[in-house]
Design a protein around this motif. Structure first.
Motif, PDB file in Angstrom:
ATOM      1  N   LEU A  34       0.820  -1.201   0.000  1.00 47.86           N
ATOM      2  CA  LEU A  34       0.000   0.000   0.000  1.00 47.86           C
ATOM      3  C   LEU A  34       0.858   1.256   0.000  1.00 47.86           C
ATOM      4  O   LEU A  34       0.553   2.242  -0.683  1.00 47.86           O
ATOM      5  CB  LEU A  34      -0.928  -0.007   1.219  1.00 47.86           C
ATOM      6  CG  LEU A  34      -2.073  -1.021   1.176  1.00 47.86           C
ATOM      7  CD1 LEU A  34      -2.716  -1.166   2.550  1.00 47.86           C
ATOM      8  CD2 LEU A  34      -3.122  -0.624   0.136  1.00 47.86           C
ATOM      9  N   GLN A  35       1.926   1.203   0.768  1.00 46.15           N
ATOM     10  CA  GLN A  35       2.857   2.336   0.830  1.00 46.15           C
ATOM     11  C   GLN A  35       3.406   2.648  -0.569  1.00 46.15           C
ATOM     12  O   GLN A  35       3.493   3.820  -0.968  1.00 46.15           O
ATOM     13  CB  GLN A  35       3.983   1.996   1.795  1.00 46.15           C
ATOM     14  CG  GLN A  35       4.940   3.118   2.109  1.00 46.15           C
ATOM     15  CD  GLN A  35       6.040   2.646   3.057  1.00 46.15           C
ATOM     16  OE1 GLN A  35       6.658   1.620   2.847  1.00 46.15           O
ATOM     17  NE2 GLN A  35       6.250   3.403   4.127  1.00 46.15           N
ATOM     18  N   SER A  36       3.763   1.599  -1.311  1.00 48.21           N
ATOM     19  CA  SER A  36       4.332   1.796  -2.649  1.00 48.21           C
ATOM     20  C   SER A  36       3.312   2.364  -3.632  1.00 48.21           C
ATOM     21  O   SER A  36       3.691   2.882  -4.688  1.00 48.21           O
ATOM     22  CB  SER A  36       4.882   0.466  -3.182  1.00 48.21           C
ATOM     23  OG  SER A  36       3.835  -0.427  -3.511  1.00 48.21           O
ATOM     24  N   ARG A  37       2.027   2.265  -3.288  1.00 43.60           N
ATOM     25  CA  ARG A  37       0.962   2.772  -4.159  1.00 43.60           C
ATOM     26  C   ARG A  37       0.399   4.109  -3.673  1.00 43.60           C
ATOM     27  O   ARG A  37      -0.648   4.562  -4.149  1.00 43.60           O
ATOM     28  CB  ARG A  37      -0.150   1.735  -4.294  1.00 43.60           C
ATOM     29  CG  ARG A  37       0.251   0.580  -5.215  1.00 43.60           C
ATOM     30  CD  ARG A  37      -0.574  -0.663  -4.975  1.00 43.60           C
ATOM     31  NE  ARG A  37      -0.308  -1.694  -5.954  1.00 43.60           N
ATOM     32  CZ  ARG A  37       0.773  -2.470  -5.980  1.00 43.60           C
ATOM     33  NH1 ARG A  37       1.730  -2.291  -5.076  1.00 43.60           N
ATOM     34  NH2 ARG A  37       0.931  -3.401  -6.904  1.00 43.60           N
ATOM     35  N   GLY A  38       1.072   4.716  -2.710  1.00 46.75           N
ATOM     36  CA  GLY A  38       0.715   6.074  -2.331  1.00 46.75           C
ATOM     37  C   GLY A  38      -0.287   6.226  -1.216  1.00 46.75           C
ATOM     38  O   GLY A  38      -0.740   7.339  -0.944  1.00 46.75           O
ATOM     39  N   TYR A  39      -0.648   5.135  -0.548  1.00 44.81           N
ATOM     40  CA  TYR A  39      -1.573   5.239   0.583  1.00 44.81           C
ATOM     41  C   TYR A  39      -0.831   5.723   1.831  1.00 44.81           C
ATOM     42  O   TYR A  39       0.374   5.478   1.979  1.00 44.81           O
ATOM     43  CB  TYR A  39      -2.227   3.885   0.866  1.00 44.81           C
ATOM     44  CG  TYR A  39      -3.211   3.456  -0.194  1.00 44.81           C
ATOM     45  CD1 TYR A  39      -4.583   3.649  -0.026  1.00 44.81           C
ATOM     46  CD2 TYR A  39      -2.774   2.858  -1.371  1.00 44.81           C
ATOM     47  CE1 TYR A  39      -5.491   3.265  -1.002  1.00 44.81           C
ATOM     48  CE2 TYR A  39      -3.669   2.471  -2.359  1.00 44.81           C
ATOM     49  CZ  TYR A  39      -5.028   2.672  -2.170  1.00 44.81           C
ATOM     50  OH  TYR A  39      -5.915   2.287  -3.146  1.00 44.81           O
ATOM     51  N   GLU A  40      -1.565   6.387   2.703  1.00 42.08           N
ATOM     52  CA  GLU A  40      -1.005   6.810   3.986  1.00 42.08           C
ATOM     53  C   GLU A  40      -1.244   5.677   4.981  1.00 42.08           C
ATOM     54  O   GLU A  40      -2.373   5.478   5.447  1.00 42.08           O
ATOM     55  CB  GLU A  40      -1.682   8.100   4.465  1.00 42.08           C
ATOM     56  CG  GLU A  40      -1.056   8.681   5.720  1.00 42.08           C
ATOM     57  CD  GLU A  40      -1.702   9.982   6.143  1.00 42.08           C
ATOM     58  OE1 GLU A  40      -1.797  10.219   7.362  1.00 42.08           O
ATOM     59  OE2 GLU A  40      -2.137  10.746   5.254  1.00 42.08           O
ATOM     60  N   ARG A  42      10.894   4.243   4.595  1.00 37.56           N
ATOM     61  CA  ARG A  42      10.159   4.769   3.441  1.00 37.56           C
ATOM     62  C   ARG A  42       9.084   5.763   3.841  1.00 37.56           C
ATOM     63  O   ARG A  42       8.277   6.178   3.013  1.00 37.56           O
ATOM     64  CB  ARG A  42       9.543   3.615   2.650  1.00 37.56           C
ATOM     65  CG  ARG A  42      10.585   2.737   1.955  1.00 37.56           C
ATOM     66  CD  ARG A  42       9.927   1.560   1.224  1.00 37.56           C
ATOM     67  NE  ARG A  42      10.932   0.759   0.521  1.00 37.56           N
ATOM     68  CZ  ARG A  42      10.653  -0.369  -0.157  1.00 37.56           C
ATOM     69  NH1 ARG A  42       9.395  -0.812  -0.210  1.00 37.56           N
ATOM     70  NH2 ARG A  42      11.612  -1.029  -0.765  1.00 37.56           N
ATOM     71  N   GLY A  43       9.062   6.137   5.111  1.00 36.57           N
ATOM     72  CA  GLY A  43       8.152   7.179   5.555  1.00 36.57           C
ATOM     73  C   GLY A  43       6.853   6.700   6.159  1.00 36.57           C
ATOM     74  O   GLY A  43       5.962   7.508   6.440  1.00 36.57           O
ATOM     75  N   GLU A  49       9.262  -5.938  -4.794  1.00 34.79           N
ATOM     76  CA  GLU A  49      10.703  -5.699  -4.651  1.00 34.79           C
ATOM     77  C   GLU A  49      11.131  -5.667  -3.190  1.00 34.79           C
ATOM     78  O   GLU A  49      11.917  -4.819  -2.758  1.00 34.79           O
ATOM     79  CB  GLU A  49      11.108  -4.405  -5.379  1.00 34.79           C
ATOM     80  CG  GLU A  49      10.834  -4.457  -6.870  1.00 34.79           C
ATOM     81  CD  GLU A  49      11.257  -3.194  -7.601  1.00 34.79           C
ATOM     82  OE1 GLU A  49      11.653  -2.211  -6.939  1.00 34.79           O
ATOM     83  OE2 GLU A  49      11.205  -3.198  -8.848  1.00 34.79           O
ATOM     84  N   VAL A  50      10.598  -6.627  -2.417  1.00 33.31           N
ATOM     85  CA  VAL A  50      10.981  -6.748  -1.002  1.00 33.31           C
ATOM     86  C   VAL A  50      11.600  -8.115  -0.718  1.00 33.31           C
ATOM     87  O   VAL A  50      11.672  -8.546   0.435  1.00 33.31           O
ATOM     88  CB  VAL A  50       9.773  -6.490  -0.066  1.00 33.31           C
ATOM     89  CG1 VAL A  50       9.322  -5.045  -0.178  1.00 33.31           C
ATOM     90  CG2 VAL A  50       8.619  -7.446  -0.358  1.00 33.31           C
ATOM     91  N   TYR A  74      -5.840  -8.771  -0.934  1.00 30.94           N
ATOM     92  CA  TYR A  74      -6.371  -7.567  -0.291  1.00 30.94           C
ATOM     93  C   TYR A  74      -5.810  -6.293  -0.946  1.00 30.94           C
ATOM     94  O   TYR A  74      -6.526  -5.311  -1.125  1.00 30.94           O
ATOM     95  CB  TYR A  74      -6.039  -7.571   1.200  1.00 30.94           C
ATOM     96  CG  TYR A  74      -6.924  -8.443   2.063  1.00 30.94           C
ATOM     97  CD1 TYR A  74      -7.638  -9.523   1.532  1.00 30.94           C
ATOM     98  CD2 TYR A  74      -7.047  -8.209   3.427  1.00 30.94           C
ATOM     99  CE1 TYR A  74      -8.443 -10.315   2.336  1.00 30.94           C
ATOM    100  CE2 TYR A  74      -7.858  -8.994   4.240  1.00 30.94           C
ATOM    101  CZ  TYR A  74      -8.547 -10.050   3.690  1.00 30.94           C
ATOM    102  OH  TYR A  74      -9.347 -10.836   4.491  1.00 30.94           O
ATOM    103  N   LEU A  75      -4.525  -6.326  -1.283  1.00 30.65           N
ATOM    104  CA  LEU A  75      -3.904  -5.163  -1.934  1.00 30.65           C
ATOM    105  C   LEU A  75      -4.625  -4.846  -3.237  1.00 30.65           C
ATOM    106  O   LEU A  75      -4.944  -3.686  -3.525  1.00 30.65           O
ATOM    107  CB  LEU A  75      -2.423  -5.436  -2.187  1.00 30.65           C
ATOM    108  CG  LEU A  75      -1.641  -4.356  -2.937  1.00 30.65           C
ATOM    109  CD1 LEU A  75      -1.640  -3.040  -2.161  1.00 30.65           C
ATOM    110  CD2 LEU A  75      -0.207  -4.823  -3.206  1.00 30.65           C
ATOM    111  N   ALA A  76      -4.912  -5.893  -4.016  1.00 27.83           N
ATOM    112  CA  ALA A  76      -5.610  -5.676  -5.286  1.00 27.83           C
ATOM    113  C   ALA A  76      -7.020  -5.131  -5.048  1.00 27.83           C
ATOM    114  O   ALA A  76      -7.468  -4.202  -5.740  1.00 27.83           O
ATOM    115  CB  ALA A  76      -5.669  -6.987  -6.073  1.00 27.83           C
TER     116      ALA A  76
END
Length: 416
Positions: free
Chosen positions: A20-26, A117-118, A61-62, A318-320
């Motif tokens: 989710l982080q890689s797709r811009g979610y907070e 990664r924030g 990529e983890v 779930y990510l999808a």
């Protein structure tokens, strides 16, 4: 930007958080331990991840430890007969290699990556009252911590949970010094050793905090001769018990384990739990809803090695579902549909695992025996660990099993 809270920092929670982080979610992630505490803690599992689950990590990529981790190219089955002699012994080759990374290594590393990664990381053991507070501040709350108070929010699905008590007593030891299996010294394999009426011993290579190692994993029928690890905390005592049982029940595995030592002071684990499927939606006291993830909602016995694989597949599903949903509300209908998407694959794992916990019917014994002389059968059984849905085609039904064995026998004879 949509705000999502994930409670629990295991395979599913962290994989989902990083995705989710890689797709811009907070994303806010709650963990009851720091990365250092995880890394220095007790082993948590016997994870062996097959191709599909590994590919989910590659897609994000983890897969940071892939080059260092032993490649598991086969899966072998041995069956003990009278006087602890092997009556069946074969190995099937995997289409894509499997790997096992000690979750202390992986979860600590992923937790640090998420923070670097924030991501918002909260070190706190969450209670239901905490989630009641947070549910009003996030667009979606998911629970991926499979133990403790939070699980009580998700009721048992009796129609999908045939067992109400543990079916195996579990005992794990990570070791250095295990020799290669002489039958295939040129490649690594997971070895499944079946001791009818007593339990199972699984042996697999892994990558741990001190590098290459192997896992010795006993699953004992409760109340039987393998159910002796409860209360044993000292790794040396635990390992001595495990080796004593190997010498008695699986001497072919004991022969390569005479020089093993625990990898570290926290290298052993024992316990038991009842396999269960739960309602995927939890309702908080204040009326908010939370979605259960992975073994919060589907917890199978580890006899088929599917725990971390299922967690990875759940996180991917779930990510999808989250990313496809856009800006619409994450309501109860969406939560149930999201779980159903995961259940499309998880149902096959649950059916297969529950079947393997029961005494095998004659046609399954025939399949396992035939694999010793028919390599295509051995290979198909091995690859079922990556795709358990395939067992529907040849494993459960005696007629399908018989037809399959007849067809393979004819093909082998025609090619001879």
């Amino acid at each position: 930007m949509r705000k999502i809270l994930i409670v629990g920092a295991g395979q599913s929670g962290l994989q989902l958080a990083l995705g989710l982080q890689s797709r811009g979610y907070e994303v806010t992630l709650m963990s009851n331990r720091t990365a250092d505490e995880i890394r220095a803690g007790r082993v948590m599992s016997t994870q062996c991840m097959f191709h599909t689950a590994l590919q989910h990590e590659r897609d994000l990529e983890v897969n940071f430890w892939e080059s260092q981790t032993p490649r598991i190219e086969g899966l072998g089955v041995s069956v003990a007969g009278p006087e602890s002699q092997r009556v069946i012994d074969w190995v099937g080759k995997l289409d894509g290699y499997a790997q096992s990374v000690d979750q202390r290594v992986k979860m600590a590393g992923w937790l640090e990556t998420f923070a670097q990664r924030g991501g918002q990381l909260v070190i706190h053991g969450a209670a239901v009252s905490d989630l009641d507070f947070f549910a009003r501040r996030y667009d979606l709350v998911m629970v991926s911590a499979g133990k403790g108070e939070l699980v009580s929010m998700f009721g048992r699905d009796a129609s999908r949970s045939p067992y109400d008590a543990p079916q195996r007593a579990l005992a794990v030891a990570y070791v250095h010094g295990l020799g290669p299996r002489p039958e295939h010294p040129e490649f690594d394999a997971v070895r499944c050793n079946l001791v009818p009426g007593v339990g199972e011993l699984f042996v697999m290579p892994t990558f741990t905090t001190s590098g290459r190692a192997d896992i010795l994993f006993w699953e004992g029928v409760p109340g039987g001769p393998l159910d002796v690890f409860q209360g044993v905390k000292d790794p040396q005592e635990h390992l001595a018990l495990a080796l004593e049982l190997m010498e008695r029940y699986t001497p072919w595995e004991y022969a390569r384990a005479t020089k093993v030592e625990p990898t570290d002071a926290n290298a052993t684990l024992s316990g038991r739990y009842a396999p269960i499927v739960r309602n995927p939606v939890g309702r908080l006291p204040g009326g908010g809803l939370v979605l259960g993830v992975a073994d919060v909602v589907v917890a199978n016995d580890p006899i088929t090695g599917q725990g971390s694989n299922s967690a990875s597949k759940c996180a991917a599903a779930y990510l999808a579902s989250i990313t496809e949903h856009g800006d619409r509300p994450f309501d109860e209908a969406w939560m149930r549909a999201t779980f159903d998407r995961y259940w499309d694959t998880a149902q096959h794992v649950t059916k297969w695992t529950n079947a393997m916990l029961a005494p095998p019917p004659e046609h399954i014994l025939d399949l396992i025996g035939a694999a010793g002389g028919l390599q295509p059968v051995a290979d198909r059984f091995a690859n079922g660990f990556d795709n358990p849905a395939d067992f529907e085609n040849f494993f459960y039904d005696p007629e399908l099993a018989g037809s399959y064995l007849a067809a393979v026998s004819a093909q082998v004879q025609a090619g001879a």
